[in-house]
Design a protein around this motif. Structure first.
Motif, mmCIF file in Angstrom:
data_model
loop_
_atom_site.group_PDB
_atom_site.id
_atom_site.type_symbol
_atom_site.label_atom_id
_atom_site.label_comp_id
_atom_site.label_asym_id
_atom_site.label_seq_id
_atom_site.Cartn_x
_atom_site.Cartn_y
_atom_site.Cartn_z
ATOM 1 N N MET A 1 -105.724 -46.043 -53.319
ATOM 2 C CA MET A 1 -105.285 -45.350 -52.111
ATOM 3 C C MET A 1 -104.266 -44.280 -52.474
ATOM 4 N N GLN A 2 -104.463 -43.091 -51.947
ATOM 5 C CA GLN A 2 -103.503 -42.005 -52.084
ATOM 6 C C GLN A 2 -103.055 -41.589 -50.690
ATOM 7 N N VAL A 3 -101.754 -41.374 -50.534
ATOM 8 C CA VAL A 3 -101.199 -40.881 -49.270
ATOM 9 C C VAL A 3 -100.603 -39.500 -49.530
ATOM 10 N N TRP A 4 -101.050 -38.530 -48.753
ATOM 11 C CA TRP A 4 -100.611 -37.148 -48.886
ATOM 12 C C TRP A 4 -100.029 -36.671 -47.556
ATOM 13 N N THR A 5 -98.972 -35.878 -47.612
ATOM 14 C CA THR A 5 -98.432 -35.257 -46.410
ATOM 15 C C THR A 5 -98.570 -33.744 -46.517
ATOM 16 N N ARG A 6 -98.698 -33.120 -45.371
ATOM 17 C CA ARG A 6 -98.893 -31.675 -45.353
ATOM 18 C C ARG A 6 -97.694 -30.970 -45.976
ATOM 19 N N ALA A 7 -97.960 -30.054 -46.864
ATOM 20 C CA ALA A 7 -96.896 -29.302 -47.528
ATOM 21 C C ALA A 7 -96.491 -28.121 -46.661
ATOM 22 N N GLY A 8 -95.195 -27.910 -46.572
ATOM 23 C CA GLY A 8 -94.711 -26.761 -45.822
ATOM 24 C C GLY A 8 -94.636 -27.013 -44.340
ATOM 25 N N ALA B 1 -107.620 -26.084 -38.450
ATOM 26 C CA ALA B 1 -106.657 -25.776 -37.389
ATOM 27 C C ALA B 1 -105.224 -26.134 -37.774
ATOM 28 N N GLY B 2 -105.020 -26.690 -38.969
ATOM 29 C CA GLY B 2 -103.678 -27.059 -39.400
ATOM 30 C C GLY B 2 -103.096 -28.222 -38.635
ATOM 31 N N LEU B 3 -103.951 -29.150 -38.207
ATOM 32 C CA LEU B 3 -103.522 -30.252 -37.356
ATOM 33 C C LEU B 3 -103.438 -31.594 -38.074
ATOM 34 N N VAL B 4 -103.717 -31.617 -39.366
ATOM 35 C CA VAL B 4 -103.636 -32.866 -40.123
ATOM 36 C C VAL B 4 -102.251 -32.954 -40.764
ATOM 37 N N ASP B 5 -101.500 -33.965 -40.385
ATOM 38 C CA ASP B 5 -100.144 -34.140 -40.891
ATOM 39 C C ASP B 5 -100.102 -35.039 -42.115
ATOM 40 N N GLN B 6 -101.031 -35.962 -42.190
ATOM 41 C CA GLN B 6 -101.054 -36.918 -43.293
ATOM 42 C C GLN B 6 -102.502 -37.238 -43.634
ATOM 43 N N MET B 7 -102.784 -37.386 -44.914
ATOM 44 C CA MET B 7 -104.110 -37.808 -45.364
ATOM 45 C C MET B 7 -103.987 -39.104 -46.140
ATOM 46 N N VAL B 8 -104.858 -40.052 -45.818
ATOM 47 C CA VAL B 8 -104.960 -41.297 -46.580
ATOM 48 C C VAL B 8 -106.357 -41.313 -47.186
ATOM 49 N N VAL B 9 -106.422 -41.257 -48.505
ATOM 50 C CA VAL B 9 -107.700 -41.155 -49.206
ATOM 51 C C VAL B 9 -107.911 -42.413 -50.038
ATOM 52 N N GLY C 1 -114.671 -22.839 -44.702
ATOM 53 C CA GLY C 1 -114.772 -21.387 -44.576
ATOM 54 C C GLY C 1 -113.815 -20.623 -45.447
ATOM 55 N N LEU C 2 -113.468 -21.175 -46.605
ATOM 56 C CA LEU C 2 -112.489 -20.529 -47.478
ATOM 57 C C LEU C 2 -113.165 -19.540 -48.416
ATOM 58 N N THR C 3 -112.509 -18.411 -48.647
ATOM 59 C CA THR C 3 -112.953 -17.465 -49.663
ATOM 60 C C THR C 3 -111.912 -17.305 -50.768
ATOM 61 N N ARG C 4 -110.675 -17.740 -50.479
ATOM 62 C CA ARG C 4 -109.604 -17.632 -51.464
ATOM 63 C C ARG C 4 -108.948 -18.992 -51.640
ATOM 64 N N LEU C 5 -108.694 -19.368 -52.870
ATOM 65 C CA LEU C 5 -108.078 -20.649 -53.165
ATOM 66 C C LEU C 5 -106.702 -20.766 -52.526
ATOM 67 N N GLU C 6 -105.984 -19.661 -52.459
ATOM 68 C CA GLU C 6 -104.629 -19.708 -51.907
ATOM 69 C C GLU C 6 -104.620 -20.057 -50.423
ATOM 70 N N ASP C 7 -105.766 -19.958 -49.745
ATOM 71 C CA ASP C 7 -105.837 -20.306 -48.329
ATOM 72 C C ASP C 7 -106.172 -21.783 -48.102
ATOM 73 N N ALA C 8 -106.418 -22.519 -49.173
ATOM 74 C CA ALA C 8 -106.779 -23.929 -49.036
ATOM 75 C C ALA C 8 -105.599 -24.721 -48.488
ATOM 76 N N PRO C 9 -105.838 -25.632 -47.542
ATOM 77 C CA PRO C 9 -104.749 -26.490 -47.041
ATOM 78 C C PRO C 9 -104.099 -27.243 -48.194
ATOM 79 N N ARG C 10 -102.777 -27.303 -48.168
ATOM 80 C CA ARG C 10 -102.038 -27.936 -49.251
ATOM 81 C C ARG C 10 -101.342 -29.202 -48.756
ATOM 82 N N PHE C 11 -101.400 -30.239 -49.584
ATOM 83 C CA PHE C 11 -100.750 -31.505 -49.265
ATOM 84 C C PHE C 11 -99.946 -31.971 -50.475
ATOM 85 N N ARG C 12 -98.894 -32.746 -50.173
ATOM 86 C CA ARG C 12 -97.997 -33.247 -51.210
ATOM 87 C C ARG C 12 -98.214 -34.744 -51.385
#
Length: 357
Positions: free
Chosen positions: A350-357, A300-308, A327-338
């Motif tokens: 620990m890695q901290v990622w923020t949503r790209a774009g 749903a595009g609702l994750v703003d930050q990931m802590v892994v 439910g992905l069929t194309r790599l380009e549709d994968a959620p991207r994080f920075r």
């Protein structure tokens, strides 16, 4: 201003639905007073700082536009005018319709020099949850994942305690304390019987503990049910939940919030869940799983930050994946994080990622 922003962050997790604001008052090159929003949202940062000094002729640095509306207390813009300050420097305009530039306008009308937009990016990041609640009717969402090196969260039998070490778990408790709420899904609630409170840090407050239960099919004798009067518990449930189950959970002291189910009937609608939480004033939500809930928020595009948190263990393909299907069929549709941060934590990383774009 950087100091004001840092002071404001002391209130994260404690001041919702208000923003976490910091204030520094300076005169003659010397700091006269500092303040930040207090637990529960009041007093405001400006009021705290003004009460600690004579601010006549001073410059006030505040990380968000001073409020301009009468609520439980008079507006901070009015207090600054009454105090006779000469200059006010702010980082952001408050998007709340009750303010939205009116605070700045009040100050200028009183002859006070106003400078806007100082360290705006840093202030925006610090109060992203409040800003999202006001402008998009949803909280800022941090997704935490504790994974093996091969991306598993449990063995095939469901054993998951403990993938990461005590240092990582302690850091997770600190992160809980800086969010308004901790969220888990039905699978995690049933399998782990979590408590979700902050422990071992000596903090004087607890986040709201939220569990998404489409059928409200968690025993009220669970840890969450037994402790709902000790620290707040909210249960998100679907519209078909029986009145008896709702009443049973309300009887524990929990708050029940109804949400529509997602299209296809796979769990609750994630956007509706976030809107329900924002409607109750929450600005920052810390999601601790499980995999299905995490996947639904990502889809749903609702994750703003990931802590892994990555542990030096391997479970293999027969273990349980950290995420449900996207439910992905194309790599380009994968959620991207920075990637924003990498840090060793005990024997884990620990890695901290923020949503790209």
């Amino acid at each position: 201003m950087r100091q004001a922003i840092a002071l404001g962050q002391r209130g994260l997790g404690r001041v919702w639905p208000n923003p976490a604001v910091g204030c520094v008052i300076v005169k003659g090159g010397r700091i006269l007073a500092r303040g930040w929003t207090q637990p529960g949202g009041r007093p405001h940062a400006e009021a705290m700082a003004l009460a600690a000094c004579d601010a006549r002729g001073a410059t006030v640095y505040v990380s968000l536009e001073p409020c301009a509306h009468h609520g439980k207390t008079p507006p901070c813009s009015e207090a600054l005018i009454t105090a006779g300050v000469a200059r006010v420097v702010t980082a952001l305009t408050d998007p709340d319709p009750r303010v939205a530039g009116r605070g700045h306008a009040m100050l200028r009308a009183a002859g006070i020099d106003v400078v806007e937009g100082v360290e705006a990016d840093a202030a925006h990041a610090a109060n992203a949850g409040f800003l999202l609640r006001v402008t998009q009717n949803r909280p800022f969402v941090t997704l935490k994942l504790a994974l093996t090196l091969d991306g598993r969260i449990a063995t095939a039998s469901g054993e998951s305690r403990w993938i990461t070490g005590p240092e990582a778990r302690r850091m997770v408790h600190a992160m809980r304390a800086r969010h308004d709420a901790v969220l888990v899904g039905a699978g995690t609630a049933r399998a782990d019987d979590p408590d979700l409170r902050v422990r071992g840090l000596g903090v004087g407050h607890q986040p709201v503990r939220v569990v998404a239960l489409p059928q409200l099919d968690l025993d009220t004798d669970s840890r969450l049910g037994r402790t709902a009067r000790d620290a707040p518990v909210w249960v998100l449930h679907g519209p078909q939940t029986t009145a008896e189950r709702v009443a049973a959970w309300q009887g524990t002291g929990a708050r029940a919030l109804a949400c529509p189910v997602a299209q296809g009937g796979q769990g609750l609608d994630p956007a509706a869940m976030m809107q329900a939480l924002a409607g109750q004033g929450l600005t920052r939500v810390f999601c601790e799983g499980g995999g299905m809930l995490a996947a639904s928020l990502l889809r749903a595009g609702l994750v703003d930050q990931m802590v892994v948190f990555s542990a030096g263990r391997l479970i293999g393909a027969d273990g349980r994946a950290g995420l449900g299907a996207l439910g992905l069929t194309r790599l380009e549709d994968a959620p991207r994080f920075r990637l924003m941060q990498v840090q060793p934590v005990g024997g884990d990383v620990m890695q901290v990622w923020t949503r790209a774009g």
